[in-house]
Design an enzyme around this catalytic site. Structure first.
Site, PDB file in Angstrom:
ATOM      1  N   LYS A  55       0.861  -1.187   0.000  1.00  0.00           N
ATOM      2  CA  LYS A  55       0.000   0.000   0.000  1.00  0.00           C
ATOM      3  C   LYS A  55       0.899   1.240   0.000  1.00  0.00           C
ATOM      4  CE  LYS A  55      -4.483   0.932   2.144  1.00  0.00           C
ATOM      5  NZ  LYS A  55      -5.272   0.755   3.363  1.00  0.00           N
TER       6      LYS A  55
HETATM    7  O1  G3P Z   1      -8.309   1.477   4.614  1.00  0.00           O
HETATM    8  C1  G3P Z   1      -8.370   2.815   4.928  1.00  0.00           C
HETATM    9  C2  G3P Z   1      -9.740   3.432   5.018  1.00  0.00           C
HETATM   10  O2  G3P Z   1     -10.723   2.505   4.841  1.00  0.00           O
HETATM   11  C3  G3P Z   1      -9.865   4.340   6.194  1.00  0.00           C
HETATM   12  O3  G3P Z   1     -11.169   4.451   6.668  1.00  0.00           O
HETATM   13  O4  G3P Z   1     -12.803   5.061   8.417  1.00  0.00           O
HETATM   14  O5  G3P Z   1     -10.383   5.673   8.705  1.00  0.00           O
HETATM   15  O6  G3P Z   1     -11.789   6.843   7.030  1.00  0.00           O
HETATM   16  P1  G3P Z   1     -11.556   5.573   7.765  1.00  0.00           P
END
Ligand code: G3P
Length: 219
Positions: free
Chosen positions: A84
Site C-alpha cells: 500500500k
Molecule cells: O483502509 C483505509 C480506510 O478505509 C480508512 O477508513 O474510516 O479511517 O476513514 P476511515
C-alpha cells in the site's frame, strides 16, 4: 464485487473469514495501532495465513528509496501481500517501479479523480478512494467512485477500484451499483449488512410455527 475487511484485528479477520465471503484484507498504520501486534511483519504474515486473498500492508516511508525498500520487504512476507503506497509524488514513482518488479500495489489516500488517473497510469493494481472521509467534509465520496469507474472504463485501465473509508451498508450498495471492483468494509458494517428486522421477525415466526406443527403431529 469483491469484499475485503478493513482491519488489522486478527479476531475480526477470523470472524469475517468464517462467513466464507471474504476476498481480502486492507490494513493501514492507524488500524495497526488499534490492533496492536508487537511485530508488524509477523502480524501481516498471520493475516495472510487466515485469509486466502490480497492483504494490503502499508509503507510508512515517503521517499522513493524508502518506499521501494519497505515495499520489497513487505512483498517478501507472503505471496498475497499487496504493498500500500500513499498517493504522493514519490509514491507514484514507486508504483511504476513496483509494477516492473511484479509487486502488486494498492494506491491509498485517493481523494480526487485526477489523482486516480495518475495512479492508474503509474500501474497501481488497486486505487483506494476514501469515500467516508470525503463525505465527512461535505464532499461527495460516491461521486468520486463514479468518476473513477468511468475514467478507468474509458481507457481500459486494469487498476481495480477499491472503495475505502466505508461507513455504512448504503455505501456498499451504492459502490456496487456504480461498479466498484472491491469494497473494503469494517466488521461492524459487515454485521449491519446481515441484519434486517423483517428477517428476525420472520425467522421467529417460522420457528414458533414449526414448534406448533411438531406438537400437533406428535399429539
Ligand atoms: O483502509 C483505509 C480506510 O478505509 C480508512 O477508513 O474510516 O479511517 O476513514 P476511515
Amino acid at each position: 464485487m469483491k469484499f475485503f475487511i478493513d482491519t488489522a484485528d486478527l479476531d475480526e479477520i477470523r470472524e469475517a473469514n468464517d462467513l466464507g465471503v471474504l476476498d481480502g484484507v486492507t490494513t493501514n498504520p492507524s488500524l495497526m495501532k488499534k490492533a496492536g501486534g508487537a511485530d508488524f511483519h509477523e502480524h501481516i504474515f498471520r493475516i495472510c495465513e487466515i485469509v486466502d486473498g490480497d492483504v494490503s500492508a502499508e509503507v510508512t516511508a515517503t521517499d522513493f528509496d524508502g518506499i521501494m525498500s519497505e515495499g520489497r520487504t513487505l512483498a517478501g512476507i507472503h505471496k498475497n501481500v499487496v504493498v500500500k503506497v500513499p498517493l504522493i509524488e514519490e509514491g507514484i514513482k514507486a508504483l511504476k517501479a513496483f509494477r516492473s518488479e511484479g509487486i502488486k500495489t494498492n494506491c491509498t489516500l485517493c481523494f480526487s479523480a485526477p489523482q486516480a488517473l495518475i495512479a492508474a497510469k503509474a500501474g497501481a493494481n488497486y486505487i483506494s478512494p476514501f469515500i467516508g472521509r470525503l463525505d465527512d467534509i461535505s464532499n461527495d465520496g460516491l461521486q468520486l467512485i463514479s468518476q473513477i469507474v468511468t475514467i478507468y472504463q474509458n481507457y481500459n485501465f486494469d487498476t481495480e477500484v477499491l472503495a475505502a473509508s466505508i461507513r455504512h451498508p448504503m455505501h456498499v450498495v451504492a459502490c456496487a451499483e456504480l461498479g466498484a471492483d472491491v469494497a473494503t468494509v469494517p466488521l461492524s458494517v459487515i454485521k449491519k449488512i446481515l441484519k434486517h428486522p423483517l428477517t428476525d421477525v420472520g425467522l421467529e415466526k417460522f420457528l414458533a410455527d414449526w414448534d406448533q406443527y411438531k406438537e400437533s403431529v406428535s399429539a
